[in-house]
Design an enzyme around this catalytic site. Sequence first.
Site, PDB file in Angstrom:
ATOM      1  N   GLY A 188       0.818  -1.218   0.000  1.00 28.13           N
ATOM      2  CA  GLY A 188       0.000   0.000   0.000  1.00 28.13           C
ATOM      3  C   GLY A 188       0.847   1.261   0.000  1.00 28.13           C
ATOM      4  O   GLY A 188       0.430   2.303   0.516  1.00 28.13           O
ATOM      5  N   ARG A 189       2.020   1.183  -0.575  1.00 31.83           N
ATOM      6  CA  ARG A 189       2.955   2.326  -0.649  1.00 31.83           C
ATOM      7  C   ARG A 189       3.425   2.806   0.727  1.00 31.83           C
ATOM      8  O   ARG A 189       3.857   3.939   0.881  1.00 31.83           O
ATOM      9  CB  ARG A 189       2.318   3.504  -1.416  1.00 31.83           C
ATOM     10  CG  ARG A 189       1.916   3.161  -2.839  1.00 31.83           C
ATOM     11  CD  ARG A 189       3.095   3.299  -3.779  1.00 31.83           C
ATOM     12  NE  ARG A 189       2.739   3.016  -5.161  1.00 31.83           N
ATOM     13  CZ  ARG A 189       3.033   1.873  -5.786  1.00 31.83           C
ATOM     14  NH1 ARG A 189       3.680   0.906  -5.168  1.00 31.83           N
ATOM     15  NH2 ARG A 189       2.683   1.676  -7.039  1.00 31.83           N
TER      16      ARG A 189
END
Length: 210
Positions: A188-189
């Site tokens: 999710g970065r």
Amino acid sequence: MNQKNGKNSLGIDICFEDLDNPIELFKKWFAKAEKTEINDPNAVAVATSNKDNQPNVRMVLLKGLSDKGFVFYTNFNSKKGSELKENLKASMCFHWKSLRRQVRVIGSVEEVSKKEADDYYNSRPYKNRIGAWASSQSQTLDKRNTFLKKIKEFEKKYPDQNNVPRPPHWSGWRVMPDEIEFWVDGEGRIHERLNYKNKNGKWEKELLYP
Ligand SMILES: Cc1cc2nc3c(=O)[nH]c(=O)nc-3n(C[C@H](O)[C@H](O)[C@H](O)COP(=O)(O)O)c2cc1C
């Protein structure tokens, strides 16, 4: 992919280890990349800039590493060579896709010693050594055949494969790091970043927001 089976003392992935010296951490990551990359794990983007502050980036191959810094070899009359002579600062960026990791280096450059350059030059295949003479790297070439003819000429001039002198304009630059930043991809970065800063010869560590 990255290990997700533990944390270091700063609460980030165990692959960041708990080392005081970023060169040691780099060596560990590089050794892993040598096993996982499909080719050229030592490929690294090197950014330079000229006196008008115009940045310029290209790939080179890392050919030397010590506590002093990161070494690559090139033609000193090339674009990058001229730019580094004008501004002795550079930045490097490794990206190992197989590991989803990045390492960035910023610092100043110095030319490697004659002995260091000779030792590396003499370890290269004959064709590469001739090419270093024949290629006026980054200069305009009127047609391919001009270059091929120059290669033939230098093969004639230096027929002994064990005795091709190193061209005076061909040597190595060492990027001496002021900072080295290690980056690992997160789900999710939510990536993880560890930056080392050189403060009067001592390395200090900090986490950075991704
Ligand atoms: C994977 C890769 C590795 C390269 N390694 C080198 C190198 O070690 N030295 C070099 O002079 N050029 C190397 N090159 C070529 C440079 O990217 C560049 O085209 C050349 O050095 C001229 O750059 P300049 O005009 O900015 O000086 C490499 C290119 C690639 C794609």
